[in-house]
Design a protein around this motif. Structure first.
Motif, PDB file in Angstrom:
ATOM      1  N   PRO A   1      15.231   7.049 -14.210  1.00 22.24           N
ATOM      2  CA  PRO A   1      13.805   7.877 -13.501  1.00 22.24           C
ATOM      3  C   PRO A   1      12.874   7.000 -12.757  1.00 22.24           C
ATOM      4  O   PRO A   1      12.744   5.630 -13.165  1.00 22.24           O
ATOM      5  CB  PRO A   1      13.243   7.938 -15.046  1.00 22.24           C
ATOM      6  N   ILE A   2      12.149   7.738 -11.892  1.00 21.32           N
ATOM      7  CA  ILE A   2      11.174   7.077 -11.013  1.00 21.32           C
ATOM      8  C   ILE A   2       9.812   7.731 -11.603  1.00 21.32           C
ATOM      9  O   ILE A   2       9.934   8.770 -11.407  1.00 21.32           O
ATOM     10  CB  ILE A   2      11.561   7.250  -9.535  1.00 21.32           C
ATOM     11  N   ILE A   3       8.964   6.790 -11.880  1.00 23.34           N
ATOM     12  CA  ILE A   3       7.651   7.336 -12.350  1.00 23.34           C
ATOM     13  C   ILE A   3       6.513   6.488 -11.524  1.00 23.34           C
ATOM     14  O   ILE A   3       6.727   5.727 -10.886  1.00 23.34           O
ATOM     15  CB  ILE A   3       7.409   6.901 -13.893  1.00 23.34           C
ATOM     16  N   PRO A   4       5.505   7.275 -11.612  1.00 23.88           N
ATOM     17  CA  PRO A   4       4.299   6.753 -10.731  1.00 23.88           C
ATOM     18  C   PRO A   4       3.973   5.493 -11.039  1.00 23.88           C
ATOM     19  O   PRO A   4       3.992   4.957 -12.532  1.00 23.88           O
ATOM     20  CB  PRO A   4       3.098   7.784 -11.173  1.00 23.88           C
ATOM     21  N   ILE A   5       3.415   4.500 -10.251  1.00 23.97           N
ATOM     22  CA  ILE A   5       3.407   3.094 -10.380  1.00 23.97           C
ATOM     23  C   ILE A   5       2.286   2.850 -11.354  1.00 23.97           C
ATOM     24  O   ILE A   5       1.165   3.589 -11.237  1.00 23.97           O
ATOM     25  CB  ILE A   5       3.136   2.308  -9.211  1.00 23.97           C
TER      26      ILE A   5
ATOM     27  N   GLY B   1      16.784  -3.041 -14.699  1.00 23.39           N
ATOM     28  CA  GLY B   1      17.510  -3.629 -15.480  1.00 23.39           C
ATOM     29  C   GLY B   1      16.832  -4.422 -16.675  1.00 23.39           C
ATOM     30  O   GLY B   1      16.941  -4.282 -17.871  1.00 23.39           O
ATOM     31  N   ASP B   2      15.810  -5.154 -16.320  1.00 26.80           N
ATOM     32  CA  ASP B   2      15.176  -6.047 -17.375  1.00 26.80           C
ATOM     33  C   ASP B   2      13.534  -6.081 -16.804  1.00 26.80           C
ATOM     34  O   ASP B   2      12.627  -6.923 -17.335  1.00 26.80           O
ATOM     35  CB  ASP B   2      15.533  -7.338 -17.370  1.00 26.80           C
ATOM     36  N   HIS B   3      12.905  -5.450 -15.702  1.00 22.93           N
ATOM     37  CA  HIS B   3      11.736  -5.332 -15.265  1.00 22.93           C
ATOM     38  C   HIS B   3      11.713  -4.005 -14.330  1.00 22.93           C
ATOM     39  O   HIS B   3      12.462  -3.373 -13.840  1.00 22.93           O
ATOM     40  CB  HIS B   3      11.121  -6.708 -14.347  1.00 22.93           C
ATOM     41  N   TYR B   4      10.237  -3.866 -14.032  1.00 23.97           N
ATOM     42  CA  TYR B   4      10.004  -2.588 -13.165  1.00 23.97           C
ATOM     43  C   TYR B   4       9.936  -3.047 -11.563  1.00 23.97           C
ATOM     44  O   TYR B   4       9.587  -4.224 -11.529  1.00 23.97           O
ATOM     45  CB  TYR B   4       8.748  -1.816 -13.586  1.00 23.97           C
ATOM     46  N   LYS B   5      10.501  -2.236 -10.832  1.00 23.67           N
ATOM     47  CA  LYS B   5      10.592  -2.395  -9.282  1.00 23.67           C
ATOM     48  C   LYS B   5       9.732  -1.367  -8.683  1.00 23.67           C
ATOM     49  O   LYS B   5      10.029  -0.223  -8.762  1.00 23.67           O
ATOM     50  CB  LYS B   5      11.874  -2.707  -8.951  1.00 23.67           C
ATOM     51  N   PRO B   6       8.733  -1.734  -7.793  1.00 25.00           N
ATOM     52  CA  PRO B   6       8.086  -0.837  -6.848  1.00 25.00           C
ATOM     53  C   PRO B   6       8.999  -0.228  -5.862  1.00 25.00           C
ATOM     54  O   PRO B   6       9.893  -0.843  -5.283  1.00 25.00           O
ATOM     55  CB  PRO B   6       6.937  -1.600  -6.191  1.00 25.00           C
ATOM     56  N   VAL B   7       8.639   1.077  -5.604  1.00 26.66           N
ATOM     57  CA  VAL B   7       9.328   1.659  -4.616  1.00 26.66           C
ATOM     58  C   VAL B   7       8.538   2.614  -3.944  1.00 26.66           C
ATOM     59  O   VAL B   7       7.553   3.088  -4.299  1.00 26.66           O
ATOM     60  CB  VAL B   7      10.805   2.348  -5.293  1.00 26.66           C
ATOM     61  N   LYS B   8       8.895   3.176  -2.367  1.00 25.67           N
ATOM     62  CA  LYS B   8       8.088   4.170  -1.788  1.00 25.67           C
ATOM     63  C   LYS B   8       8.555   5.542  -2.292  1.00 25.67           C
ATOM     64  O   LYS B   8       7.480   6.371  -2.325  1.00 25.67           O
ATOM     65  CB  LYS B   8       8.179   3.904  -0.213  1.00 25.67           C
ATOM     66  N   ASP B   9       9.826   5.900  -2.144  1.00 31.01           N
ATOM     67  CA  ASP B   9      10.243   7.261  -2.012  1.00 31.01           C
ATOM     68  C   ASP B   9      10.598   7.500  -3.581  1.00 31.01           C
ATOM     69  O   ASP B   9      11.444   7.321  -4.253  1.00 31.01           O
ATOM     70  CB  ASP B   9      11.612   7.271  -1.310  1.00 31.01           C
ATOM     71  N   PRO B  10       9.750   8.560  -4.157  1.00 30.86           N
ATOM     72  CA  PRO B  10      10.076   9.233  -5.325  1.00 30.86           C
ATOM     73  C   PRO B  10      11.381   9.862  -5.606  1.00 30.86           C
ATOM     74  O   PRO B  10      11.871  10.194  -6.660  1.00 30.86           O
ATOM     75  CB  PRO B  10       8.926  10.211  -5.636  1.00 30.86           C
TER      76      PRO B  10
ATOM     77  N   GLY C   1       0.775  -1.339   0.063  1.00 31.49           N
ATOM     78  CA  GLY C   1      -0.019   0.165  -0.121  1.00 31.49           C
ATOM     79  C   GLY C   1       0.862   1.264   0.102  1.00 31.49           C
ATOM     80  O   GLY C   1       0.412   2.264  -0.416  1.00 31.49           O
ATOM     81  N   ASN C   2       2.084   1.250   0.390  1.00 33.44           N
ATOM     82  CA  ASN C   2       2.835   2.542   0.666  1.00 33.44           C
ATOM     83  C   ASN C   2       3.842   2.741  -0.386  1.00 33.44           C
ATOM     84  O   ASN C   2       4.315   3.723  -0.574  1.00 33.44           O
ATOM     85  CB  ASN C   2       3.864   2.300   1.910  1.00 33.44           C
ATOM     86  N   GLU C   3       3.965   1.691  -1.437  1.00 35.12           N
ATOM     87  CA  GLU C   3       4.777   1.928  -2.767  1.00 35.12           C
ATOM     88  C   GLU C   3       3.764   2.360  -3.929  1.00 35.12           C
ATOM     89  O   GLU C   3       3.228   1.722  -4.434  1.00 35.12           O
ATOM     90  CB  GLU C   3       5.232   0.664  -3.208  1.00 35.12           C
ATOM     91  N   LYS C   4       4.049   3.664  -4.135  1.00 32.07           N
ATOM     92  CA  LYS C   4       3.191   4.363  -5.273  1.00 32.07           C
ATOM     93  C   LYS C   4       4.212   4.562  -6.220  1.00 32.07           C
ATOM     94  O   LYS C   4       3.627   5.148  -7.426  1.00 32.07           O
ATOM     95  CB  LYS C   4       2.665   5.651  -4.661  1.00 32.07           C
ATOM     96  N   PHE C   5       5.369   4.166  -6.439  1.00 28.21           N
ATOM     97  CA  PHE C   5       6.201   4.745  -7.551  1.00 28.21           C
ATOM     98  C   PHE C   5       6.987   3.562  -7.883  1.00 28.21           C
ATOM     99  O   PHE C   5       6.859   2.332  -7.300  1.00 28.21           O
ATOM    100  CB  PHE C   5       7.289   5.748  -7.318  1.00 28.21           C
ATOM    101  N   MET C   6       7.788   3.623  -9.040  1.00 29.78           N
ATOM    102  CA  MET C   6       8.525   2.335  -9.572  1.00 29.78           C
ATOM    103  C   MET C   6       9.577   3.049 -10.449  1.00 29.78           C
ATOM    104  O   MET C   6       9.460   4.123 -10.919  1.00 29.78           O
ATOM    105  CB  MET C   6       7.333   1.424 -10.388  1.00 29.78           C
ATOM    106  N   TYR C   7      10.663   2.006 -10.693  1.00 26.98           N
ATOM    107  CA  TYR C   7      11.774   2.332 -11.541  1.00 26.98           C
ATOM    108  C   TYR C   7      12.258   0.936 -12.222  1.00 26.98           C
ATOM    109  O   TYR C   7      11.786  -0.118 -11.803  1.00 26.98           O
ATOM    110  CB  TYR C   7      12.981   2.957 -10.388  1.00 26.98           C
ATOM    111  N   TRP C   8      12.808   1.379 -13.180  1.00 29.75           N
ATOM    112  CA  TRP C   8      13.250   0.155 -14.032  1.00 29.75           C
ATOM    113  C   TRP C   8      14.645  -0.477 -13.400  1.00 29.75           C
ATOM    114  O   TRP C   8      15.581  -0.002 -13.263  1.00 29.75           O
ATOM    115  CB  TRP C   8      13.747   0.461 -15.665  1.00 29.75           C
TER     116      TRP C   8
END
Length: 355
Positions: free
Chosen positions: A221-225, A205-214, A196-203
Motif C-alpha cells: 500500500p502507498i499512503i500519504p506521507i 521491507g524495513d523502513h518507509y520510502k518516499p514516492v511521488k506517484d500514488p 517537495g514533489n514526494e507526497k506519499f510513501m510506501y513500506w
C-alpha cells in the motif's frame, strides 16, 4: 645476485640434524642445548678466525674479551632468536644468528661476508663438500652421469610462512570478519528525506520510502506521507536483542509464533488494516530469547573460526624449495646453489640442467 646465505646455512643445518650428524652436541633443539653446544664446539675447535662471529653474536669487542668466559656466562635466552629460526618459527633472522649457526655446524665459508666475497661457492662441512657428505644416491648405488634434459635431484623445502605469522594473520582475520559481521547486521538503511514533489510513501521491507506517484506499482500500500512515521518507523532486525527495557518502547504484530517488531506505533506497514500492539512482558518472555541470539552468534563464530583455521593449516603446508648446487665441479659434474620456489608442485616444471 648471490644466493641467500641464511637459507643456505639453515638447509645445511637441517641436513646435519636429519642425518644424525649433530646428535653428539645437539640431540634436541632447545635454547639450553644450543648454549651447551656452543660451549662444546668452542672447547673442541677454538679458532681465532671465528672470533668475529662470536664478537658479533654477543656484541662485544673481540680485541679485549674472553669468549670462554662469555659463553659460560651466557643465558639460554641469548639463543632464543636462533632457536626460533631453526624451528621455523621465524622466516628470517639476524645475520649474527646465521653466522653462529654456520660456526656451530662447522660450515665453510663463514661468516656471511666471506661467502659473498669468495668466488668459490662450494659449501663444506668440516672441510667436506656437502654433496659428498650427503650424496643424493643411496649407499652402494652407482652414480650415474647426468645427461641433458634430465631433472635435477629433489631439493630441500622450508615453510613459506612461519607458524607465528600464520597464527597472527588468522587471529587478525577472525577479528576483522567478526567485527564486520557485527557492524553489518546492526547497520540500517539511511532515512530518505522527501523533496517537495514526494507526497506519499510506501513500506520498503524495513523502513518507509518516499514516492511521488500514488499509483506506482510497488506491491504494498502507498499512503500519504507522514514525516514522523517516515523517520521513526523501522523494523527491528534482531528481535532477540530486546530486553525488559524495550517494554513500552517497542510495538509488534503477530499471531502464533510469527511476530514482527517495530520501533514506533501505528499501522502494520505491509497491511494498513492492522494496528501494531505495544510489547508486553508476556510477549517478551514467550517469543524473545537473548540466549538464542547469543547461541546463534556463537555458532556462526565457531564456523568462521574453523574455516579460517582450515585456511591457515593449508597455508602452513606451502613450502619454498631450497635446492643445493655448487659452482665448483664435482665428480658427478653437478653444482650447488639455492633456488626458491613457493610450492613443491613447481618441481614438475623445473628447467633441465646440462653437464
Amino acid at each position: 645476485m648471490p644466493e641467500d646465505y641464511q637459507d643456505l646455512v639453515l638447509v645445511a643445518y637441517k641436513k646435519m640434524r636429519d642425518n644424525g650428524k649433530l646428535d653428539a652436541i645437539l640431540p634436541r633443539e632447545t635454547t639450553t642445548k644450543l648454549r651447551k653446544a656452543c660451549l662444546q664446539v668452542y672447547e673442541s675447535r677454538n679458532d681465532p678466525k671465528d672470533q668475529d662471529i662470536l664478537a658479533m653474536f654477543f656484541e662485544v669487542d673481540k680485541m679485549d674479551c674472553d669468549f670462554q668466559k662469555i659463553l659460560n656466562k651466557s643465558e639460554p635466552d641469548d639463543y632464543r632468536a636462533l632457536w626460533n629460526h631453526v624451528r621455523g618459527e621465524t622466516e628470517t633472522t639476524e645475520e649474527r644468528n646465521s653466522n653462529l649457526l654456520a660456526w656451530l655446524i662447522d660450515l665453510e665459508p663463514r661468516p656471511r661476508s666471506n661467502y659473498y666475497l669468495n668466488p668459490d661457492k662450494t659449501i663444506k662441512i668440516a672441510g667436506i663438500p656437502i654433496d659428498d657428505l650427503f650424496p643424493t644416491a643411496g649407499p652402494g648405488s652407482k652414480q650415474k652421469t647426468r645427461k641433458k634434459n634430465t631433472l635435477p635431484p629433489v631439493g630441500d623445502f622450508i615453510p613459506l610462512l612461519s607458524p607465528r605469522h600464520i597464527i597472527i594473520f588468522c587471529a587478525i582475520l577472525l577479528f576483522v570478519v567478526t567485527f564486520s559481521f557485527a557492524v553489518w547486521e546492526r547497520t540500517s538503511k539511511p532515512i530518505e528525506i522527501p523533496d517537495g514533489n514526494e507526497k506519499f510513501m510506501y513500506w520498503d521491507g524495513d523502513h518507509y520510502k518516499p514516492v511521488k506517484d500514488p499509483k506506482q506499482n510497488v506491491g504494498v500500500p502507498i499512503i500519504p506521507i507522514n514525516i514522523q512515521t517516515l523517520t521513526q518507523q523501522r523494523k527491528i532486525k534482531l528481535p532477540d536483542t530486546l530486553t525488559s527495557y524495550s517494554i513500552g518502547k517497542v510495538w509488534y504484530k503477530g499471531y502464533g509464533n510469527n511476530h514482527e517488531y517495530f520501533t514506533a506505533s501505528g499501522v502494520y506497514p505491509p497491511d494498513t488494516a492492522r494496528i501494531l500492539k505495544k510489547l508486553s512482558p508476556g510477549i517478551l518472555r514467550d517469543h524473545i530469547s537473548y540466549y538464542r541470539y547469543l547461541f546463534t552468534r556463537l555458532a556462526w563464530f565457531i564456523c568462521i573460526a574453523c574455516f579460517i583455521s582450515i585456511c591457515g593449516f593449508a597455508v602452513s603446508k606451502l613450502k619454498k624449495k631450497v635446492k643445493v648446487k655448487s659452482d665448483s665441479p664435482k665428480q658427478n659434474g653437478t653444482n650447488t646453489y639455492f633456488e626458491l620456489h613457493t610450492s613443491p608442485i613447481v618441481e614438475q616444471n623445473r628447467s633441465t640442467l646440462s653437464v
